[in-house]
Each structure stands twice: as structure tokens, then as C-alpha cells.
Motif scaffolding. Sequence first.
Motif, PDB file in Angstrom:
ATOM      1  N   GLN A 155       0.912  -1.090   0.035  1.00 61.88           N
ATOM      2  CA  GLN A 155      -0.042   0.011   0.076  1.00 61.88           C
ATOM      3  C   GLN A 155       0.810   1.342  -0.156  1.00 61.88           C
ATOM      4  OE1 GLN A 155      -3.192   0.145  -0.539  1.00 61.88           O
ATOM      5  NE2 GLN A 155      -3.433   2.279  -0.270  1.00 61.88           N
ATOM      6  N   VAL A 156       2.026   1.100   0.778  1.00 60.94           N
ATOM      7  CA  VAL A 156       2.903   2.309   1.022  1.00 60.94           C
ATOM      8  C   VAL A 156       3.403   2.688  -0.316  1.00 60.94           C
ATOM      9  CG1 VAL A 156       4.866   3.464   1.760  1.00 60.94           C
ATOM     10  CG2 VAL A 156       3.527   2.368   3.234  1.00 60.94           C
ATOM     11  N   HIS A 157       3.946   1.678  -1.163  1.00 59.79           N
ATOM     12  CA  HIS A 157       4.526   2.055  -2.573  1.00 59.79           C
ATOM     13  C   HIS A 157       3.403   2.537  -3.354  1.00 59.79           C
ATOM     14  CE1 HIS A 157       6.278   0.994  -6.583  1.00 59.79           C
ATOM     15  NE2 HIS A 157       7.379   1.106  -5.767  1.00 59.79           N
ATOM     16  N   HIS A 158       2.113   2.078  -3.410  1.00 60.13           N
ATOM     17  CA  HIS A 158       0.964   2.412  -4.426  1.00 60.13           C
ATOM     18  C   HIS A 158       0.992   3.941  -4.019  1.00 60.13           C
ATOM     19  CE1 HIS A 158      -2.834   2.705  -6.563  1.00 60.13           C
ATOM     20  NE2 HIS A 158      -3.224   3.232  -5.396  1.00 60.13           N
ATOM     21  N   VAL A 159       0.814   4.275  -2.841  1.00 59.90           N
ATOM     22  CA  VAL A 159       0.423   5.951  -2.518  1.00 59.90           C
ATOM     23  C   VAL A 159       1.678   6.618  -2.906  1.00 59.90           C
ATOM     24  CG1 VAL A 159       0.024   7.288  -0.598  1.00 59.90           C
ATOM     25  CG2 VAL A 159      -1.098   5.184  -0.725  1.00 59.90           C
ATOM     26  N   PHE A 160       2.853   6.052  -2.567  1.00 56.54           N
ATOM     27  CA  PHE A 160       4.205   6.678  -2.908  1.00 56.54           C
ATOM     28  C   PHE A 160       4.268   7.154  -4.374  1.00 56.54           C
ATOM     29  CE2 PHE A 160       8.368   6.384  -4.989  1.00 56.54           C
ATOM     30  CZ  PHE A 160       8.795   7.470  -5.033  1.00 56.54           C
ATOM     31  N   MET A 161       3.895   6.226  -5.234  1.00 53.51           N
ATOM     32  CA  MET A 161       3.901   6.367  -6.755  1.00 53.51           C
ATOM     33  C   MET A 161       2.765   7.436  -6.968  1.00 53.51           C
ATOM     34  SD  MET A 161       6.158   4.499  -7.929  1.00 53.51           S
ATOM     35  CE  MET A 161       5.693   4.933  -9.751  1.00 53.51           C
ATOM     36  N   PHE A 182       1.387   4.357   6.410  1.00 53.38           N
ATOM     37  CA  PHE A 182       2.388   3.958   7.085  1.00 53.38           C
ATOM     38  C   PHE A 182       2.070   3.337   8.331  1.00 53.38           C
ATOM     39  CE2 PHE A 182       4.901   6.591   4.518  1.00 53.38           C
ATOM     40  CZ  PHE A 182       6.241   6.428   4.648  1.00 53.38           C
ATOM     41  N   ASN A 183       0.704   3.464   8.895  1.00 51.49           N
ATOM     42  CA  ASN A 183       0.103   2.967   9.965  1.00 51.49           C
ATOM     43  C   ASN A 183       0.318   1.145   9.782  1.00 51.49           C
ATOM     44  OD1 ASN A 183      -0.340   4.847  11.618  1.00 51.49           O
ATOM     45  ND2 ASN A 183      -2.231   5.195  10.703  1.00 51.49           N
ATOM     46  N   GLU A 184      -0.210   0.837   8.332  1.00 52.79           N
ATOM     47  CA  GLU A 184      -0.260  -0.534   7.958  1.00 52.79           C
ATOM     48  C   GLU A 184       1.448  -1.138   7.995  1.00 52.79           C
ATOM     49  OE1 GLU A 184      -2.308  -1.189   4.249  1.00 52.79           O
ATOM     50  OE2 GLU A 184      -3.825   0.333   5.158  1.00 52.79           O
ATOM     51  N   LEU A 185       2.324  -0.137   7.250  1.00 49.18           N
ATOM     52  CA  LEU A 185       3.565  -0.552   7.549  1.00 49.18           C
ATOM     53  C   LEU A 185       4.316  -0.688   8.656  1.00 49.18           C
ATOM     54  CD1 LEU A 185       5.846  -1.040   5.306  1.00 49.18           C
ATOM     55  CD2 LEU A 185       6.390   1.456   5.747  1.00 49.18           C
ATOM     56  N   THR A 239      15.417  -4.680   6.118  1.00 45.76           N
ATOM     57  CA  THR A 239      14.959  -4.142   4.734  1.00 45.76           C
ATOM     58  C   THR A 239      13.759  -3.051   4.332  1.00 45.76           C
ATOM     59  OG1 THR A 239      16.077  -6.293   3.844  1.00 45.76           O
ATOM     60  CG2 THR A 239      14.634  -5.114   2.231  1.00 45.76           C
ATOM     61  N   LEU A 240      12.869  -3.732   5.213  1.00 45.78           N
ATOM     62  CA  LEU A 240      11.540  -2.865   5.110  1.00 45.78           C
ATOM     63  C   LEU A 240      11.697  -1.447   5.812  1.00 45.78           C
ATOM     64  CD1 LEU A 240       8.826  -3.210   4.332  1.00 45.78           C
ATOM     65  CD2 LEU A 240       8.129  -4.048   6.393  1.00 45.78           C
ATOM     66  N   ARG A 241      12.647  -1.559   6.857  1.00 43.36           N
ATOM     67  CA  ARG A 241      12.812  -0.096   7.297  1.00 43.36           C
ATOM     68  C   ARG A 241      13.601   0.795   6.415  1.00 43.36           C
ATOM     69  NH1 ARG A 241      10.378   2.121  11.271  1.00 43.36           N
ATOM     70  NH2 ARG A 241      12.115   3.650  11.854  1.00 43.36           N
ATOM     71  N   LYS A 242      14.565   0.242   5.486  1.00 40.27           N
ATOM     72  CA  LYS A 242      15.258   0.967   4.212  1.00 40.27           C
ATOM     73  C   LYS A 242      14.305   1.553   3.477  1.00 40.27           C
ATOM     74  CE  LYS A 242      19.768  -1.569   4.652  1.00 40.27           C
ATOM     75  NZ  LYS A 242      20.478  -2.431   3.946  1.00 40.27           N
ATOM     76  N   PHE A 243      13.262   0.737   3.094  1.00 42.43           N
ATOM     77  CA  PHE A 243      12.197   1.084   2.239  1.00 42.43           C
ATOM     78  C   PHE A 243      11.496   2.258   2.691  1.00 42.43           C
ATOM     79  CE2 PHE A 243       7.592   0.766   1.242  1.00 42.43           C
ATOM     80  CZ  PHE A 243       7.689   0.898  -0.163  1.00 42.43           C
ATOM     81  N   ARG A 244      10.980   2.089   3.908  1.00 43.10           N
ATOM     82  CA  ARG A 244      10.327   3.137   4.492  1.00 43.10           C
ATOM     83  C   ARG A 244      11.060   4.465   4.647  1.00 43.10           C
ATOM     84  NH1 ARG A 244       7.005   4.598   9.345  1.00 43.10           N
ATOM     85  NH2 ARG A 244       6.373   2.573   9.825  1.00 43.10           N
ATOM     86  N   ASN A 245      12.527   4.358   5.154  1.00 43.84           N
ATOM     87  CA  ASN A 245      13.149   5.715   5.259  1.00 43.84           C
ATOM     88  C   ASN A 245      13.525   6.230   3.946  1.00 43.84           C
ATOM     89  OD1 ASN A 245      13.582   5.142   8.057  1.00 43.84           O
ATOM     90  ND2 ASN A 245      15.290   4.120   7.762  1.00 43.84           N
ATOM     91  N   LYS A 246      13.407   5.727   2.789  1.00 41.27           N
ATOM     92  CA  LYS A 246      13.881   6.185   1.579  1.00 41.27           C
ATOM     93  C   LYS A 246      12.535   6.967   1.248  1.00 41.27           C
ATOM     94  CE  LYS A 246      16.797   6.183  -0.330  1.00 41.27           C
ATOM     95  NZ  LYS A 246      18.432   7.090  -0.562  1.00 41.27           N
ATOM     96  N   VAL A 247      11.435   6.516   1.419  1.00 44.40           N
ATOM     97  CA  VAL A 247       9.919   6.875   1.169  1.00 44.40           C
ATOM     98  C   VAL A 247       9.937   8.095   1.868  1.00 44.40           C
ATOM     99  CG1 VAL A 247       7.470   6.864   1.297  1.00 44.40           C
ATOM    100  CG2 VAL A 247       9.010   4.871   0.259  1.00 44.40           C
ATOM    101  N   VAL A 248      10.207   8.070   3.241  1.00 46.75           N
ATOM    102  CA  VAL A 248      10.181   9.520   4.079  1.00 46.75           C
ATOM    103  C   VAL A 248      11.262  10.364   3.500  1.00 46.75           C
ATOM    104  CG1 VAL A 248      10.804  10.328   6.361  1.00 46.75           C
ATOM    105  CG2 VAL A 248       9.492   8.158   6.125  1.00 46.75           C
TER     106      VAL A 248
END
Length: 118
Positions: free
Chosen positions: A1-7, A45-48, A66-75
Motif C-alpha cells: 500500500q505504501v508503494h502504491h501511495v508513494f507512486m 504508514f500505519n499498516e507498514l 529491509t522494510l525499514r530501508k524502504f520506509r526511510n527512503k520513502v520518508v
Amino acid sequence: QVHHVFMKYFELIIEYMNATRNGYDWPQSRRSELYLVLDEMVHSFNELTAAESKLLLLNEKMLYKTLRKFRNKVVFFRRHFYIDKKDLSEQEAQDIKREISKLREQFFAELSACYAKV
């Protein structure tokens, strides 16, 4: 979901940069849409966070990292690419988008490997 919203956010920011570069006023309706997407991003981000918690409960520390790296890059992207910022670089935005997509792929590859073990 985060990736979809990020896009969605990414595409709106690119649209904003193109309008600004070409000297067009970006419509208020598009600004409003961007703010709605930002709200959606906060909720996703709540779901993440829930997913990260589950990974820690399952002692999947590498997946969590790995998921935290993804989150941090989106942030990072969200904090550095926003409307009314004067020095936005489309090339930098595209580079970060690729990094985010690679981190997402890496996470799912690692998750798939974990499932294969079970």
C-alpha cells in the motif's frame, strides 16, 4: 500500500515540477489532490508499522531491516520533494524512485525466500 501511495505522490510531484519548469500555474485542484495523497500516505504508514512489528515478532530481523530501508527512503523523498520547493530535480526524483522500487523488490525477494524455507 505504501508503494502504491508513494507512486501517486511521485507522479503529482513530477507533474508539479513540469508545470513549474514550463511556467504554468499548477491548479489548486491538483494541490488539493496532493494533500489528500499525503493523508493517504500517513495512513498507509500505519499498516507498514504493523508489518514491521509482525516481522520482529517472527524474529525476521533482516526482513525488518529491509522494510525499514524502504520506509526511510520513502520518508526521505517526502521530506525533500514537495510543492513550492525551489530546487527540485526531476533526475534526482527519478533516481530515488528507482532506489525505492529496488528496495521494494529486495524486500519481496527476501520474503519469498523465507516462505520457501517453510
